[in-house]
Design an enzyme around this catalytic site. Structure first.
Site, PDB file in Angstrom:
ATOM      1  N   ASP A   1      -1.810  -3.818  13.700  1.00 52.92           N
ATOM      2  CA  ASP A   1      -1.549  -4.462  12.338  1.00 52.92           C
ATOM      3  C   ASP A   1      -1.305  -5.753  11.785  1.00 52.92           C
ATOM      4  O   ASP A   1      -1.239  -6.441  12.892  1.00 52.92           O
ATOM      5  CB  ASP A   1      -0.232  -3.548  11.727  1.00 52.92           C
ATOM      6  CG  ASP A   1       0.442  -4.161  10.595  1.00 52.92           C
ATOM      7  OD1 ASP A   1       0.413  -5.393   9.837  1.00 52.92           O
ATOM      8  OD2 ASP A   1       0.826  -3.378   9.626  1.00 52.92           O
TER       9      ASP A   1
ATOM     10  N   THR B   1      -1.138   7.580  -0.787  1.00 58.76           N
ATOM     11  CA  THR B   1      -2.585   7.256  -1.251  1.00 58.76           C
ATOM     12  C   THR B   1      -2.687   6.465  -0.647  1.00 58.76           C
ATOM     13  O   THR B   1      -3.887   6.341  -1.313  1.00 58.76           O
ATOM     14  CB  THR B   1      -1.964   7.688  -3.092  1.00 58.76           C
ATOM     15  OG1 THR B   1      -1.710   5.919  -3.532  1.00 58.76           O
ATOM     16  CG2 THR B   1      -1.535   7.918  -3.596  1.00 58.76           C
TER      17      THR B   1
ATOM     18  N   ASP C   1       2.119  -8.117  11.289  1.00 61.12           N
ATOM     19  CA  ASP C   1       2.587  -7.427  12.662  1.00 61.12           C
ATOM     20  C   ASP C   1       2.250  -8.177  14.004  1.00 61.12           C
ATOM     21  O   ASP C   1       3.653  -8.864  14.339  1.00 61.12           O
ATOM     22  CB  ASP C   1       2.625  -6.102  13.328  1.00 61.12           C
ATOM     23  CG  ASP C   1       3.464  -4.887  12.364  1.00 61.12           C
ATOM     24  OD1 ASP C   1       4.324  -5.938  11.679  1.00 61.12           O
ATOM     25  OD2 ASP C   1       3.875  -3.907  12.566  1.00 61.12           O
TER      26      ASP C   1
ATOM     27  N   ARG D   1       0.315  -1.184  -0.284  1.00 63.18           N
ATOM     28  CA  ARG D   1       0.230  -0.026  -0.137  1.00 63.18           C
ATOM     29  C   ARG D   1       1.001   1.444   0.102  1.00 63.18           C
ATOM     30  O   ARG D   1       2.102   1.325   0.707  1.00 63.18           O
ATOM     31  CB  ARG D   1      -0.800  -0.501   1.276  1.00 63.18           C
ATOM     32  CG  ARG D   1      -2.111   0.282   1.182  1.00 63.18           C
ATOM     33  CD  ARG D   1      -3.902   0.433   2.522  1.00 63.18           C
ATOM     34  NE  ARG D   1      -2.301   0.863   3.338  1.00 63.18           N
ATOM     35  CZ  ARG D   1      -3.201   1.132   4.689  1.00 63.18           C
ATOM     36  NH1 ARG D   1      -5.134   0.547   4.474  1.00 63.18           N
ATOM     37  NH2 ARG D   1      -3.079   1.171   5.725  1.00 63.18           N
TER      38      ARG D   1
END
Length: 209
Positions: free
Chosen positions: A200, A108, A203, A104
């Site tokens: 996350d 943006t 993670d 990603r």
């Protein structure tokens, strides 16, 4: 919303609450992601086609149903989606596994493909795309785009946590795709993180920061 299924099973909800907890460690988190994938997969795969085959029991020969057609394809979105693969293959050990790698853009938030390898022939298989999180929906839309570009037709998507924005974006872009969600969360924040979410997922699965 047609083709959108939000899970309400108590075991799924209970396990999601544990993985939300910031104090849940890597090992337990990884194990729970797999368990939730099993429970969600059980629901998502209830319409797999069957055909009768001849089976010899200790008593007699009979006709008994087994899953028909080409083997299921499980396609994790790298890397967090890998945490859900074993859950699906626990249910369907013969499943083939593909991979889609997306990153990603930090500015943006739009996805870019860096890897795509799918089982052949993909067009004849039931495909289950897995990713723990559906946030903006950009990665999921892109992943389904890639699968369709490679000839995939029969696609289900499974997400443990989803934001309304991502769910709506994916459904609008691919209304023919079945979307299975463990829990629909409140919203995305300004950093495109799901709230309340669980941080996350990649993670937390792999123990990286």
């Amino acid at each position: 919303m047609e083709n959108v299924f939000i899970m309400d099973h108590p075991l799924i909800q209970h396990k999601i609450s544990i993985i939300r907890n910031k104090n849940t460690g890597t090992n337990e988190f990884r194990k729970l992601i797999e368990e939730i994938a099993i429970l969600m997969g059980y629901e998502a795969l209830r319409d797999l086609p069957l055909e009768d085959v001849t089976v010899e029991t200790p008593i007699e020969t009979c006709q008994s149903p087994m899953i028909s057609g080409k083997k299921l394809a499980v396609v994790p979105v790298l890397r967090a989606g890998l945490g859900m693969v074993n859950g699906i293959t626990t249910l369907v050990p013969s499943a083939k596994i593909g991979h889609i790698g997306l990153y990603r853009d930090p500015v943006t938030h739009e996805p870019h493909e860096y890897y795509c390898k799918l089982p052949d022939p993909i067009e004849q298989r039931q495909i289950v795309l897995v990713d723990p999180m559906l946030a903006t929906g950009g990665s999921a839309v892109a992943a389904v785009d890639f699968i369709k570009q490679h000839g995939g037709k029969n696609i289900k998507c499974m997400f443990i946590i989803a934001a309304p924005e991502g769910m709506e974006r994916l459904h609008k872009a691919h209304p023919d795709v079945q979307i299975y969600i463990g829990h629909l969360d409140r919203e995305l924040n300004e950093n495109a993180y799901i709230c309340p979410g669980l941080g996350d997922a990649g993670d937390r699965i792999f123990g990286t920061k």
